[in-house]
Write an enzyme that holds these catalytic residues in place. Structure first.
Site, short mmCIF file in Angstrom:
data_model
loop_
_atom_site.label_atom_id
_atom_site.label_comp_id
_atom_site.label_asym_id
_atom_site.label_seq_id
_atom_site.Cartn_x
_atom_site.Cartn_y
_atom_site.Cartn_z
N GLU A 41 0.84 -1.20 0.00
CA GLU A 41 0.00 0.00 0.00
C GLU A 41 0.88 1.26 0.00
OE1 GLU A 41 -2.29 0.21 3.58
OE2 GLU A 41 -3.60 1.82 2.83
N LYS A 112 -9.16 2.64 -2.44
CA LYS A 112 -9.45 2.03 -1.15
C LYS A 112 -10.82 2.50 -0.66
CE LYS A 112 -7.18 1.40 3.38
NZ LYS A 112 -5.92 1.70 4.12
N CYS A 148 -5.53 -3.03 1.84
CA CYS A 148 -5.42 -3.16 3.31
C CYS A 148 -6.77 -3.30 4.02
CB CYS A 148 -4.60 -1.98 3.83
SG CYS A 148 -3.83 -2.32 5.44
N GLY A 313 20.40 -0.87 35.75
CA GLY A 313 19.03 -1.38 35.89
C GLY A 313 18.61 -2.16 34.65
N ILE A 314 17.44 -2.77 34.75
CA ILE A 314 17.04 -3.71 33.71
C ILE A 314 16.65 -3.00 32.41
CG2 ILE A 314 14.63 -3.89 34.47
CD1 ILE A 314 15.02 -6.98 33.80
N SER A 316 17.80 -0.14 31.01
CA SER A 316 18.95 0.23 30.18
C SER A 316 19.69 -1.01 29.71
CB SER A 316 19.88 1.19 30.93
OG SER A 316 20.31 0.66 32.15
N ASN A 392 15.64 15.29 40.17
CA ASN A 392 15.59 15.65 38.75
C ASN A 392 16.87 16.33 38.27
OD1 ASN A 392 13.04 14.57 38.39
ND2 ASN A 392 11.97 16.50 38.74
N THR A 416 15.42 4.75 27.33
CA THR A 416 15.23 3.44 27.96
C THR A 416 13.95 3.35 28.79
OG1 THR A 416 16.40 4.07 29.99
CG2 THR A 416 17.75 3.25 28.18
#
Lengths: 560, 560
Positions: A41, A112, A148, A313-314, A316, A392, A416
């Site tokens: 398409e 379409k 589509c 950490g998980i 990243s 921050n 992340t």
């Protein structure tokens, strides 16, 4: 009749490269003595072109490509997608069209009918729906050509009143051909096969279904093009996430020549509706989609190298592993930026991760920069207690360092943040929310864990300690995610009910979740819209991602 | 018949406050012995509710308010807007509706026919168009009731094939009543009057046109409701940017009682199409719109105080002056953050601005923080020459300081970027592009100058030196905007042709602009989409603002 489907990856607005790709496939199809080659398409301009369609110049360029492509459509027929002008004075000025090219001419133009406007789609913004439906006669066969969404109403889809195949079937077509740009989500390939099968069952003729592949900023197209025989058997299912040129023979009796795939693919009769988040569902496909999403973003933006903040950490860790797969570890620079509140195991874990992956990393301590901020702010902060402001500052210092290196050396910063954090606003604007592409922004935390396990399926790439330790932002002493957020096992399910299922608070409470927790969660989602509004594009892997497919007011007061 | 129009400011999703406001107006209308009171489009839930409409819960709440409001519609009729469920199985599940309430009942439900999908509008995403059209009979009069866009096709609007008033006129209505949420732009009030007049001229009956007022994140509704007699004279034009309850008497012969405004308002017969940017056009209205945009954003977000980086340049000066007008100078904190490259006159000018406005300001030198960044980055940057990386570190340090103060003390950061900068990418992500609301993001630089002159119309508020000096980002020695950008007199006109007029490169060159400059400018616009994608909401004052009304691919290659 030898029909080939070109499952290709287009670049929006890059007419030169798209046309070249289309011409190459036509040349190859000619070499294979194909009678007809089918593209996706809006293949000429790429899908979705969005408001570029408002530029007459853009549509002119697309027409110029058709002129070029039709020269190649001499002893082969070509079905290619592009915008077509509506000659009527009233109604939208464009159609979403397929051009049937043969003998160097445009032999037919198919429009379409069903124009989706839900989720990421905006087709009513640009396109007039088809006004007429005609099969295309070619070499003794009648082709019922649709685009589509046209095959997604079998008469029972509440969104639509039209059903183009119901009209076409009266003209006794021999085969259905569909040009798609049907996006990936972790449940969509299942549903796509079910709908193609349902069309074949209803109309009793084979279907050649050509889908696009590739990433368009946030939207991933997985390909997985399909050829079904008239009995509803899968003759071919193309691989996902790669470009493919393949096809089958449509025989005189409308049977389709090609071995039925062994083992026979089971196709469900109905679409599959998820009632709850299933974090491990199709995790391998999610992994592949994310890798494609990263790789394609970089290739199309003409960048080679990524930079990523590596916290130990998980989130990243998974992002770095995905980026290494997509770009090669030598092109992924991890930057560890411990603050006074970082634990030593975090740094060790992050170092070990990059050692496992063999990607370069730096360590920059942010203590001094952080202190210089606090010192300059002291006259204003005075003796006020430590608050989110100080958290921050650390996060934004990291954002500044990452962007500085990216600007100096030519990297793209990958973000992340996961979907659980983005939902609840558990992140810092311009800090850990910075980046050019959100890799995990459509993955709930439970799916991030599942990705980590998948990445480690053969060997320990992500250090086990990263997976098992309690998640923490490490922006104040002894901080844990669970200080601020509900347990992810509960949080992610409530979020899924609200975001993906569009259930209101009462519906969610009726499922047995703690009422106060439901209210608190929904309030967090709605009050943090302003943060997500400034977030980068997110690779979409679910049926409802933050970004172009979810449009809610920022200044509002609903459940907030 | 005494008809009142309630030009009110709603808060999206804040059903309680919207309903209370509606009930108060009904009470006041009763006290004035009105027969009918008319509210704006989707007044119950606020416009635009966007994807909140996908939540059954949201629509349920709206219906609950109708139940409440109809109790008050006893000896007065009430026309109020809200979503209505479509009882049919197929088609979109909602209508954009007006409810005619009287004698404690829903006497009629009117559905919108023309559903705009251009610019900021997404109505086809949610709503089914009307299937039937009936006048409402009330106290001997036939009311032709339509909703907003319904009056914008007089048979010659290429976007639409339907024309609801053409149907209604066959039922011999006595008066037209339109419920609108028609957004402001600097040219729209003119065009709105022209279209209302054209309807009156075509159908030969009076029009009561009720528009919403107030800001919804980026979109400003200006009100300016209208009452026209059947001859096409303006009987009343409500003031802009404020809430008003006012009306007129529709007499037995369908004349409208009320003095024709003196001096008689001249209403153009045709819509006004701008061929080029006119920087001073309706500058007073732009000023008022921006003040309302700031004030309403803060009120609806429940914030009181703004913080703004004050550079001594014209963009921050105008933003600070606007914020002082909107929030009171005591609630606007300016922060001057000179770097090693700031000139002394910049600091002096910024100080004098705040002295003129009497708003608090701080001065924080960023030299030490900047040095600490450079020092930590030295092992990576090594001896590479000064580049945009160092410029951005300064800008992001300022962003971090402003956000830190905002987080610590409870401010909203207002952004000062103008449309010329945002178009060309002349700004730093997470630096001077940070903020919760973009005050000048829809004003080209030439319009910013016009605003400054307008602000100084009675006395020098913005120091003259700020207006007359050459613009500079002051991020490297002796920097000027003109080092990187074309002169704003040319740049802004090219941008206007591309953004507002959607002209392609050849069209713009044909107007006489330097071809190389046109190509360079359009390329800057398109390659910087990724930056604008992460920008905050922008107060919309033009027919084409960056944000929800302009949707282009980020990863693409068109004119770039």
């Amino acid at each position: 009749m030898n029909i080939l489907l070109a499952q290709q990856n287009y670049h929006i607005g890059n007419f030169e490269s798209n046309t070249e790709k289309i011409l190459q496939a036509i040349a190859e199809a000619k070499a294979q003595h194909a009678d007809l080659i089918v593209f996706g398409e809006l293949s000429i301009c790429g899908y979705p072109p969005r408001d570029f369609l408002e530029f007459k110049d853009f549509v002119d360029r697309s027409y110029a490509c058709i002129e070029q492509i039709k020269q190649a459509a001499t002893d082969i027929a070509v079905l290619v997608g592009g915008p077509a002008r509506n000659p009527e004075i009233q109604g939208k000025n464009l159609f979403n069209a397929a051009f049937f090219l043969y003998e160097g001419e445009i032999k037919a133009e198919i429009h379409k009918t069903l124009l989706p406007t839900y989720d990421i789609f905006d087709e009513d913004r640009y396109f007039e729906p088809a006004h007429e439906w005609k099969v295309v006669e070619f070499k003794g066969k009648k082709l019922a050509i649709t685009i589509c969404e046209d095959i997604w109403n079998l008469g029972d889809n509440p969104l639509y009143t039209e059903c183009p195949m119901d009209v076409l079937t009266k003209q006794n077509p021999d085969v259905m051909i569909n040009l798609s740009a049907s996006p990936f989500d972790y449940n969509h390939a299942t549903n796509r096969k079910a709908i193609v099968k349902a069309n074949v069952k209803k109309y009793g003729i084979p279907m050649f279904y050509c889908n696009t592949v590739g990433s368009q900023t946030e939207v991933i197209f997985d390909g997985a093009s399909l050829i079904f025989d008239k009995a509803g058997n899968v003759i071919k299912e193309f691989p996902s996430f790669v470009e493919v040129l393949d096809g089958a023979i449509l025989k005189d009796n409308n049977s389709v020549e090609g071995n039925i795939q062994i083992p026979a693919i089971q196709v469900a009769d109905k679409e599959n509706v998820l009632e709850k988040l299933e974090p491990t569902l199709n995790i391998a496909a999610i992994y592949d989609a994310l890798v494609l999403g990263i790789r394609d973003y970089f290739q199309k933006m003409k960048f080679k190298q990524a930079i990523i903040g590596s916290s130990g950490g998980i989130d990243s860790a998974v992002t770095i592993a995905l980026a290494c797969e997509a770009l090669g570890p030598e092109n992924v620079r991890a930057v560890l930026m411990p603050s006074p509140y970082s634990t030593s195991h975090s740094v060790d874990d992050a170092v070990r991760l990059s050692e496992n992956l063999n990607n370069p990393y730096d360590i920059i301590h942010i203590d001094k920069i952080y202190e210089s901020f606090l010192s300059e702010l002291q006259p204003i902060f005075e003796d006020r207690p430590f608050s989110v402001a100080e958290e921050n500052i650390q996060s934004r210092t990291r954002g500044n360092l990452l962007m500085a290196i990216a600007n100096k050396l030519g990297y793209i910063l990958l973000n992340t943040s996961n979907k659980s954090e983005l939902s609840t606003g558990y992140g810092t604007l311009y800090g850990d929310m910075a980046g050019g592409l959100g890799v995990l922004g459509d993955c709930y935390k439970l799916q991030v864990y599942a990705l980590a396990r998948y990445i480690n399926r053969n060997e320990e790439i992500i250090p086990e300690n990263i997976i098992t330790k309690a998640p923490s932002a490490e922006l104040r002493p002894n901080q844990k995610d669970s200080d601020s957020l509900p347990d992810y096992e509960v949080l992610d399910q409530i979020l899924f009910q609200y975001i993906e299922k569009r259930n209101g608070p009462n519906d969610i409470k009726a499922l047995g979740y703690d009422p106060a927790l439901v209210d608190r969660t929904l309030k967090m989602v709605n009050t943090n819209e302003y943060k997500r509004n400034q977030f980068c594009p997110i690779i979409r892997i679910s049926p409802k991602a933050y970004g172009v497919g979810r449009r809610v007011p920022i200044v509002g007061k609903y459940l907030s």
